[in-house]
Design a protein around this motif. Structure first.
Motif, short mmCIF file in Angstrom:
data_model
loop_
_atom_site.label_atom_id
_atom_site.label_comp_id
_atom_site.label_asym_id
_atom_site.label_seq_id
_atom_site.Cartn_x
_atom_site.Cartn_y
_atom_site.Cartn_z
N ARG A 162 16.44 29.59 59.87
CA ARG A 162 15.46 29.16 60.87
C ARG A 162 16.15 28.47 62.05
O ARG A 162 15.80 28.71 63.21
N HIS A 163 17.16 27.65 61.75
CA HIS A 163 17.90 26.95 62.81
C HIS A 163 18.70 27.94 63.66
O HIS A 163 18.72 27.84 64.89
N VAL A 164 19.34 28.91 63.02
CA VAL A 164 20.11 29.92 63.75
C VAL A 164 19.18 30.76 64.64
O VAL A 164 19.50 31.05 65.80
N ALA A 165 18.03 31.12 64.10
CA ALA A 165 17.06 31.91 64.87
C ALA A 165 16.57 31.13 66.09
O ALA A 165 16.44 31.70 67.18
N SER A 166 16.29 29.84 65.92
CA SER A 166 15.81 29.06 67.06
C SER A 166 16.89 28.91 68.13
O SER A 166 16.59 28.89 69.32
N ARG A 167 18.16 28.83 67.72
CA ARG A 167 19.26 28.77 68.70
C ARG A 167 19.35 30.06 69.49
O ARG A 167 19.69 30.06 70.67
N ARG A 168 19.08 31.19 68.84
CA ARG A 168 19.16 32.50 69.51
C ARG A 168 17.87 32.88 70.21
O ARG A 168 17.80 33.91 70.87
N LYS A 170 14.98 33.65 68.64
CA LYS A 170 14.32 34.69 67.87
C LYS A 170 13.54 34.06 66.73
O LYS A 170 13.55 32.85 66.54
N LYS A 171 12.88 34.92 65.97
CA LYS A 171 12.22 34.46 64.75
C LYS A 171 13.15 34.72 63.57
O LYS A 171 14.01 35.60 63.63
N ALA A 172 12.96 33.95 62.50
CA ALA A 172 13.85 34.08 61.33
C ALA A 172 13.80 35.48 60.74
O ALA A 172 14.81 36.02 60.29
N ALA A 173 12.65 36.12 60.76
CA ALA A 173 12.51 37.47 60.20
C ALA A 173 13.33 38.49 60.99
O ALA A 173 13.81 39.48 60.43
N GLU A 174 13.50 38.26 62.30
CA GLU A 174 14.26 39.19 63.13
C GLU A 174 15.74 39.20 62.78
O GLU A 174 16.44 40.17 63.02
N LEU A 175 16.24 38.09 62.23
CA LEU A 175 17.67 38.02 61.88
C LEU A 175 18.03 38.97 60.76
O LEU A 175 19.10 39.56 60.74
#
Length: 191
Positions: A162-168, A170-175
């Protein structure tokens, strides 16, 4: 006069704190200061404190008496607590590497049922943190202070999806993307 048994030494003393914190005494070391009249002895303590729900900290304290050194170390550990994201409340999200001085530490996420496979000071950190499944290896030093500092350096690098997705942005599911691919494959075969 009966002497109380000396607490600690290497590894193992555990105490419950009033605010749901568990403190583990990692090591006690007798240190000496040489003065004109001889040596003055003191005790240095290293303590790890955690709530077993994702927060952990460490501290060192020095005093003329063992209980006072432990109290000082515990207070410092409470002030330096960090939050570590955990996967399913039992392990880390990914493998990390940390180093401090000559201390190098590899920390790997593990499957359920693995347990804590880590030595000495690192085990105290993971038990206080609340991690149940982890594999860790210390490379380069046996000094408990440097091992703990290297372990904390590795834990500070840990992040959640979730933290990585917010930095990029995006949403966590997109990762992960696997769910989207399987849905499109299912539509092609059914459609």
């Amino acid at each position: 006069m009966a002497r109380e048994p000396r607490e600690g030494g290497r590894g193992g003393r555990e105490r419950e704190q009033g605010d749901d914190l568990v403190d583990k005494l990692v090591t006690i070391n007798r240190v000496a200061k040489v003065v004109k009249g001889g040596r003055r002895f003191a005790f240095a303590a290293l303590v790890v404190v955690g709530d077993q729900k994702g927060r952990v900290g460490y501290g060192a304290g020095k005093a003329r008496e063992v209980p006072e050194a432990i109290r000082k170390a515990t207070e410092r550990a409470k002030r330096t607590m960090i939050r570590v994201p955990m996967k399913e409340g039992r392990t880390l999200h990914h493998d990390t590497f940390g180093h401090y001085g000559a201390g190098k530490v590899v920390v790997r996420a593990a499957e359920a049922g693995t347990g804590i496979i880590a030595g000495g000071p690192m085990r105290a950190v993971f038990e206080s943190l609340g991690v149940n499944d982890v594999v860790a290896k210390s490379l380069g030093t046996r000094n408990p202070h440097n091992m703990i500092k290297a372990t904390f350096a590795a834990l500070e690098k840990a992040s959640s999806p979730r933290h990585v997705a917010s930095r990029r942005g995006k949403k966590a599911a997109e990762l992960f993307g696997k769910r989207e691919q399987t849905q499109t494959e299912a539509e092609v075969t059914n459609g």
